[in-house]
Design a protein around this motif. Structure first.
Motif, PDB file in Angstrom:
ATOM      1  N   SER A   3       0.856  -1.176   0.000  1.00 29.72           N
ATOM      2  CA  SER A   3       0.000   0.000   0.000  1.00 29.72           C
ATOM      3  C   SER A   3       0.898   1.233   0.000  1.00 29.72           C
ATOM      4  O   SER A   3       1.950   1.245   0.640  1.00 29.72           O
ATOM      5  N   THR A   4       0.461   2.259  -0.734  1.00 29.46           N
ATOM      6  CA  THR A   4       1.159   3.542  -0.671  1.00 29.46           C
ATOM      7  C   THR A   4       0.367   4.561   0.135  1.00 29.46           C
ATOM      8  O   THR A   4       0.930   5.521   0.643  1.00 29.46           O
ATOM      9  N   LEU A   5      -0.949   4.311   0.272  1.00 34.04           N
ATOM     10  CA  LEU A   5      -1.793   5.198   1.062  1.00 34.04           C
ATOM     11  C   LEU A   5      -3.062   4.439   1.468  1.00 34.04           C
ATOM     12  O   LEU A   5      -3.760   3.903   0.608  1.00 34.04           O
ATOM     13  N   LEU A   6      -3.331   4.423   2.756  1.00 38.81           N
ATOM     14  CA  LEU A   6      -4.530   3.780   3.290  1.00 38.81           C
ATOM     15  C   LEU A   6      -5.376   4.827   3.988  1.00 38.81           C
ATOM     16  O   LEU A   6      -4.856   5.675   4.723  1.00 38.81           O
ATOM     17  N   TYR A  47      -2.963   6.165   6.762  1.00 34.37           N
ATOM     18  CA  TYR A  47      -1.591   5.693   6.961  1.00 34.37           C
ATOM     19  C   TYR A  47      -0.837   6.004   5.691  1.00 34.37           C
ATOM     20  O   TYR A  47      -1.140   5.465   4.613  1.00 34.37           O
ATOM     21  N   THR A  48       0.129   6.920   5.806  1.00 32.69           N
ATOM     22  CA  THR A  48       0.748   7.511   4.626  1.00 32.69           C
ATOM     23  C   THR A  48       2.094   6.906   4.270  1.00 32.69           C
ATOM     24  O   THR A  48       2.660   7.239   3.229  1.00 32.69           O
ATOM     25  N   THR A  49       2.606   6.021   5.128  1.00 35.83           N
ATOM     26  CA  THR A  49       3.887   5.375   4.857  1.00 35.83           C
ATOM     27  C   THR A  49       3.678   4.168   3.937  1.00 35.83           C
ATOM     28  O   THR A  49       2.783   3.360   4.162  1.00 35.83           O
ATOM     29  N   SER A  50       4.512   4.058   2.923  1.00 30.84           N
ATOM     30  CA  SER A  50       4.384   2.940   1.989  1.00 30.84           C
ATOM     31  C   SER A  50       4.676   1.612   2.687  1.00 30.84           C
ATOM     32  O   SER A  50       5.555   1.531   3.553  1.00 30.84           O
ATOM     33  N   MET A  51       3.912   0.589   2.305  1.00 28.33           N
ATOM     34  CA  MET A  51       4.084  -0.758   2.834  1.00 28.33           C
ATOM     35  C   MET A  51       4.415  -1.702   1.689  1.00 28.33           C
ATOM     36  O   MET A  51       3.820  -1.606   0.606  1.00 28.33           O
ATOM     37  N   SER A  52       5.341  -2.616   1.925  1.00 28.83           N
ATOM     38  CA  SER A  52       5.657  -3.638   0.938  1.00 28.83           C
ATOM     39  C   SER A  52       4.731  -4.832   1.124  1.00 28.83           C
ATOM     40  O   SER A  52       3.955  -4.891   2.078  1.00 28.83           O
ATOM     41  N   SER A  53       4.830  -5.807   0.237  1.00 31.05           N
ATOM     42  CA  SER A  53       3.961  -6.975   0.323  1.00 31.05           C
ATOM     43  C   SER A  53       4.262  -7.840   1.540  1.00 31.05           C
ATOM     44  O   SER A  53       3.432  -8.675   1.928  1.00 31.05           O
ATOM     45  N   SER A  54       5.407  -7.647   2.164  1.00 26.16           N
ATOM     46  CA  SER A  54       5.747  -8.414   3.365  1.00 26.16           C
ATOM     47  C   SER A  54       5.395  -7.681   4.652  1.00 26.16           C
ATOM     48  O   SER A  54       5.548  -8.243   5.738  1.00 26.16           O
ATOM     49  N   ASP A  55       4.918  -6.462   4.535  1.00 28.54           N
ATOM     50  CA  ASP A  55       4.601  -5.659   5.721  1.00 28.54           C
ATOM     51  C   ASP A  55       3.188  -5.944   6.217  1.00 28.54           C
ATOM     52  O   ASP A  55       2.256  -6.110   5.416  1.00 28.54           O
ATOM     53  N   ILE A  56       3.031  -5.978   7.541  1.00 29.12           N
ATOM     54  CA  ILE A  56       1.726  -6.113   8.192  1.00 29.12           C
ATOM     55  C   ILE A  56       1.619  -5.032   9.255  1.00 29.12           C
ATOM     56  O   ILE A  56       2.544  -4.832  10.040  1.00 29.12           O
ATOM     57  N   LEU A  57       0.482  -4.352   9.277  1.00 24.33           N
ATOM     58  CA  LEU A  57       0.259  -3.272  10.222  1.00 24.33           C
ATOM     59  C   LEU A  57      -0.889  -3.646  11.150  1.00 24.33           C
ATOM     60  O   LEU A  57      -1.930  -4.133  10.696  1.00 24.33           O
ATOM     61  N   TYR A  58      -0.701  -3.436  12.457  1.00 24.73           N
ATOM     62  CA  TYR A  58      -1.721  -3.733  13.458  1.00 24.73           C
ATOM     63  C   TYR A  58      -2.120  -2.430  14.148  1.00 24.73           C
ATOM     64  O   TYR A  58      -1.283  -1.778  14.786  1.00 24.73           O
ATOM     65  N   ILE A  59      -3.383  -2.058  14.023  1.00 25.98           N
ATOM     66  CA  ILE A  59      -3.880  -0.808  14.604  1.00 25.98           C
ATOM     67  C   ILE A  59      -4.934  -1.155  15.646  1.00 25.98           C
ATOM     68  O   ILE A  59      -5.962  -1.758  15.336  1.00 25.98           O
ATOM     69  N   ASP A  60      -4.674  -0.792  16.888  1.00 28.87           N
ATOM     70  CA  ASP A  60      -5.593  -1.048  18.000  1.00 28.87           C
ATOM     71  C   ASP A  60      -6.185   0.292  18.426  1.00 28.87           C
ATOM     72  O   ASP A  60      -5.510   1.114  19.055  1.00 28.87           O
ATOM     73  N   GLY A 103       6.658  -5.798  15.790  1.00 26.62           N
ATOM     74  CA  GLY A 103       6.373  -5.153  17.061  1.00 26.62           C
ATOM     75  C   GLY A 103       6.906  -3.738  17.178  1.00 26.62           C
ATOM     76  O   GLY A 103       6.893  -3.155  18.269  1.00 26.62           O
ATOM     77  N   LEU A 104       7.368  -3.155  16.073  1.00 25.99           N
ATOM     78  CA  LEU A 104       7.917  -1.807  16.097  1.00 25.99           C
ATOM     79  C   LEU A 104       6.799  -0.766  16.021  1.00 25.99           C
ATOM     80  O   LEU A 104       5.805  -0.955  15.317  1.00 25.99           O
ATOM     81  N   ASN A 105       6.973   0.331  16.737  1.00 26.59           N
ATOM     82  CA  ASN A 105       5.981   1.399  16.780  1.00 26.59           C
ATOM     83  C   ASN A 105       5.933   2.110  15.426  1.00 26.59           C
ATOM     84  O   ASN A 105       6.939   2.647  14.957  1.00 26.59           O
ATOM     85  N   LYS A 106       4.764   2.122  14.809  1.00 25.67           N
ATOM     86  CA  LYS A 106       4.578   2.783  13.521  1.00 25.67           C
ATOM     87  C   LYS A 106       3.542   3.903  13.598  1.00 25.67           C
ATOM     88  O   LYS A 106       2.998   4.306  12.561  1.00 25.67           O
ATOM     89  N   TYR A 107       3.286   4.395  14.813  1.00 26.87           N
ATOM     90  CA  TYR A 107       2.270   5.448  14.964  1.00 26.87           C
ATOM     91  C   TYR A 107       2.627   6.683  14.133  1.00 26.87           C
ATOM     92  O   TYR A 107       1.743   7.373  13.620  1.00 26.87           O
ATOM     93  N   GLY A 108       3.905   6.958  13.988  1.00 32.23           N
ATOM     94  CA  GLY A 108       4.333   8.120  13.218  1.00 32.23           C
ATOM     95  C   GLY A 108       3.987   8.043  11.750  1.00 32.23           C
ATOM     96  O   GLY A 108       4.041   9.059  11.047  1.00 32.23           O
ATOM     97  N   GLY A 109       3.612   6.849  11.269  1.00 31.14           N
ATOM     98  CA  GLY A 109       3.219   6.706   9.875  1.00 31.14           C
ATOM     99  C   GLY A 109       1.807   7.163   9.586  1.00 31.14           C
ATOM    100  O   GLY A 109       1.408   7.246   8.416  1.00 31.14           O
ATOM    101  N   LEU A 110       1.032   7.455  10.638  1.00 27.22           N
ATOM    102  CA  LEU A 110      -0.325   7.960  10.438  1.00 27.22           C
ATOM    103  C   LEU A 110      -0.293   9.387   9.909  1.00 27.22           C
ATOM    104  O   LEU A 110       0.648  10.155  10.178  1.00 27.22           O
ATOM    105  N   GLY A 111      -1.341   9.765   9.191  1.00 29.44           N
ATOM    106  CA  GLY A 111      -1.457  11.131   8.704  1.00 29.44           C
ATOM    107  C   GLY A 111      -1.751  12.103   9.842  1.00 29.44           C
ATOM    108  O   GLY A 111      -1.832  11.724  11.016  1.00 29.44           O
ATOM    109  N   SER A 112      -1.928  13.361   9.493  1.00 29.46           N
ATOM    110  CA  SER A 112      -2.140  14.395  10.502  1.00 29.46           C
ATOM    111  C   SER A 112      -3.483  14.209  11.205  1.00 29.46           C
ATOM    112  O   SER A 112      -4.468  13.796  10.591  1.00 29.46           O
ATOM    113  N   ALA A 113      -3.503  14.520  12.500  1.00 30.47           N
ATOM    114  CA  ALA A 113      -4.706  14.488  13.343  1.00 30.47           C
ATOM    115  C   ALA A 113      -5.491  13.186  13.213  1.00 30.47           C
ATOM    116  O   ALA A 113      -6.692  13.191  12.927  1.00 30.47           O
ATOM    117  N   PRO A 114      -4.872  12.035  13.434  1.00 27.90           N
ATOM    118  CA  PRO A 114      -5.616  10.775  13.319  1.00 27.90           C
ATOM    119  C   PRO A 114      -6.589  10.602  14.473  1.00 27.90           C
ATOM    120  O   PRO A 114      -6.327  11.020  15.599  1.00 27.90           O
TER     121      PRO A 114
END
Length: 285
Positions: free
Chosen positions: A198-201, A213-226, A237-248
């Protein structure tokens, strides 16, 4: 009670089914949890409302434990004490098979008083359990899934109660809406799992609440949003909160119908978006 209650621990389950363990008169805590209410004094008459929310739920379980002799009674008491040592799930099963539960912790009442409430053949314990999350939660997850499609079929309704809808999407880009029904009494926080690429979700509710979510993801990437915990992590298990767009706004689903608009850019046949929530009830009877 018309529902069957059980206590579920790490390694054991106790049925409160009128055999070894019987619920007695005085069971309570199944109605509205106590509120936390703040009203500040004001300069004029009355006060100013600040906020209200539900407090920790407290459950009173008076249990009659009966054995054939002193040894059996002691064994039953020790079993109950062991299951209360850690987090214990209080589960309510309805005649139709539906299940609702609270995750609770023992808060008191497991004292034996010999005489009128205990002898060699029985003991009555007035257990107190406390649930940090005060709403009963269904054990049936409701899901919405987006899968890649090369046809023009668009939105498909799911037939299983566990799968509310499947939204088939186009290669490279997906866009569509789906209606999700929360049949509970209160807001239910959602969890999302996204498989790249994904390039933009973008996931949005009709009221404008949502996130990208504005950070590009490859086919091997999995994102978990709680959305309840407010966390975004990847498959490592790495923090990817910074990949969210503005004011999520990591939203919950209110009771009733919600319309979600979901779009994915840069999708392929491997791209998947899955959302899940557990309906919650305030009152059981």
């Amino acid at each position: 009670m018309g529902i069957q209650l059980s206590l579920i621990g790490v390694n054991d389950t106790i049925q409160l089914d009128n055999t070894d363990y019987t619920l007695m008169v005085g069971t309570k805590g199944f109605g509205i949890p106590s509120p936390l209410l703040r009203i500040d004094p004001s300069a004029s008459n009355g006060g100013t409302f600040r906020y209200a929310k539900r407090d920790i739920r407290e459950i009173d379980l008076p249990i009659h434990i009966a054995g054939d002799d002193r040894d059996m009674t002691e064994t039953l008491l020790r079993r109950l004490a062991n299951i209360l040592r850690d987090k214990v799930r209080l589960q309510a099963t309805y005649p139709d098979g539906s299940v609702w539960y609270l995750d609770t912790y023992y808060a008191g009442g497991g004292e034996t008083v010999f005489g009128s409430t205990a002898n060699d053949y029985f003991a009555d314990w007035d257990l107190i359990l406390r649930a940090p999350q005060p709403f009963w939660q269904s054990d049936e997850p409701f899901q919405v899934s987006i899968i890649q499609d090369t046809t023009t079929r668009g939105l498909l309704a799911g037939s299983s109660p566990k799968s509310l809808a499947f939204l088939r999407i186009k290669t490279s880009q997906a866009f569509g809406t789906v209606t999700v029904t929360n049949n509970g009494d209160v807001d239910a926080p959602a969890k999302w799992v996204i498989n790249g690429p994904s390039t933009l979700l973008s996931i949005q509710k009709s009221d404008g609440t949502g996130f990208t979510y504005t950070t590009s993801m490859s086919s091997s990437d999995i994102l978990y949003i709680d959305c309840e915990a407010g966390t975004v992590i990847d498959q490592n298990g790495l923090n990817k909160y910074g990949g969210l767009g503005s004011a999520p706004k990591l939203f919950s689903l209110p009771p009733g119908d919600s319309t979600l608009t979901i779009s994915v850019s840069g999708a392929s046949s491997a791209t998947k978006v899955r959302g899940m929530f557990m309906p919650r009830r305030e009152v059981l009877h």
